[in-house]
Design an enzyme around this catalytic site. Structure first.
Site, PDB file in Angstrom:
ATOM      1  CB  ALA A  36       2.627  -0.222 -12.819  1.00 28.85           C
ATOM      2  CG  HIS A  99       9.036   0.410  -1.677  1.00 25.06           C
ATOM      3  ND1 HIS A  99       7.533   1.394  -1.761  1.00 25.06           N
ATOM      4  CD2 HIS A  99       7.701  -0.187  -2.532  1.00 25.06           C
ATOM      5  CE1 HIS A  99       6.317   1.444  -2.106  1.00 25.06           C
ATOM      6  NE2 HIS A  99       6.033   0.434  -3.184  1.00 25.06           N
ATOM      7  CE  LYS A 117      -0.287   6.318  -2.144  1.00 25.01           C
ATOM      8  NZ  LYS A 117      -1.156   4.754  -2.070  1.00 25.01           N
ATOM      9  CG  ASP A 198      -2.419   0.904   0.121  1.00 26.05           C
ATOM     10  OD1 ASP A 198      -3.447   0.336   0.120  1.00 26.05           O
ATOM     11  OD2 ASP A 198      -1.063   0.051   0.120  1.00 26.05           O
TER      12      ASP A 198
END
Length: 351
Positions: A36, A99, A117, A198
């Site tokens: 973020a 998510h 993602k 990841d």
């Protein structure tokens, strides 16, 4: 496709718009973690948009993030963030395991979402989120930032035009030393940890960009004691017969390069193929570099600026998906990773 021998091979120019020219929208950031921070900086520096609110389960954490980026409002819950009337769109930056729930929370409040993602833990959750967005006629996009970068458009254009001939093979790897001493979430099954979601999502998404939907997937991996993948190798086949060899690891550093080989020439992506600094080289059948596009961006643009700008353009235009990262692509990538995890033996709690 075989090109005439008198046609010089040259890399096309990217068709990517300047992110600073995109319309301005007001962002809300859900979960102020490391990714973020990268996003908020990219919005502030490289776009006309702004982050106007941040939400966290900890009000103090939200306030710290707001202070760092001069964000006017900090919320101590995700519910308050998505209900904020000043927020036009929500950037979901929580762990993969969250998510689905957080995207649905925003969509139910009528807020379009850019979801980091990997989009969700699995394809079933992705379908649920995308169905909710469709029902609400809201924009939903996977924040696979590489897909929006200029050098990815060069690759896309080369493949579309057959510049390197018929596709033969794709190679891509992504390895970083993130385990066992890196972020704790990567080792935890309950947070959808492991290398694949990841790191491996980058090679898988790159192969999808070049080859489209795979006709076959074969995978092998090494698991950690808690049952997430530390290293995974994937072989895929494209509909036209081209092959892909992809790998990811969170246990060691790899070159992070990619190659797209055709019958007439090949593309080489160096310097972390998925990043804004990647150099693209066009190499002929005699291993001679005949054209090159150096990586790098203007000083006042960040890599994440492009995905934020594309989302803003689509939102203002009334679109419900981005042509650069359409829903069908997100689902294909998630389905491929589901099959990889099935073969490797990674199952997340609650699946």
């Amino acid at each position: 496709m075989t090109l005439p021998i008198d046609v010089p091979l040259r890399l096309p120019e990217p068709r990517t718009p300047d992110p600073r020219d995109a319309p301005a929208i007001r962002w809300g950031v859900l979960a102020p973690g490391g990714i973020a921070h990268t996003f908020a900086d990219a919005v502030a520096v490289g776009t006309a948009s702004s982050v106007v609110a941040v939400g966290s389960r900890s009000l103090d954490r939200a306030k710290d993030f707001a202070d760092e980026f001069a964000i006017p409002r900090a919320h101590g819950s995700y519910e308050d963030l998505v209900a904020d009337p000043e927020v036009d769109a929500v950037y979901v930056a929580s762990p993969h395991s969250e998510h689905r729930d957080h995207a649905l929370l925003a969509l139910e409040e009528g807020k379009p979402v850019l979801v980091e993602k990997a989009f969700t833990r699995n394809a079933a959750e992705a379908r649920e989120v995308l169905a909710a967005a469709e029902e609400q006629h809201l924009l939903a996009v996977e924040a696979m930032w590489s897909r929006f970068l200029p050098h990815y458009d060069v690759v896309r254009h080369v493949v579309e035009t057959g510049l390197i001939g018929e596709l033969v093979a794709v190679f891509a790897d992504h390895g970083q030393r993130l385990y066992p001493d890196g972020p704790a979430r990567l080792s935890q099954p309950e947070l959808a940890g492991g290398a694949l979601l990841d790191l491996g999502v980058y090679p898988v998404s790159f192969a999808d960009l070049v080859l489209g939907a795979p006709t076959s997937v074969s995978a092998h991996g090494t698991l950690t004691p808690l049952g997430v993948d530390a290293t995974t190798t994937i072989a895929v086949s494209g509909a036209g017969g081209a092959q892909g060899l992809l790998s990811c690891t969170m246990a060691g550093v790899t070159p992070c390069t990619a190659v797209v080989a055709g019958t007439e020439a090949r593309l080489e992506l160096s310097g972390a193929f998925y990043g804004a600094g990647s150099t693209v080289r066009l190499v002929d059948r005699h291993n001679e570099t005949i054209d090159e596009r150096a990586g790098g961006l203007p000083d006042d643009v960040r890599g994440f600026s492009y995905e934020a700008a594309e989302f803003a353009r689509c939102l203002v235009a009334g679109e419900t998906e981005s042509p650069l990262m359409p829903h069908a692509t997100t689902l294909r990538v998630m389905e491929t990773m589901d099959e990889v995890r099935r073969q490797v033996g990674v199952v997340y709690p609650g699946e």
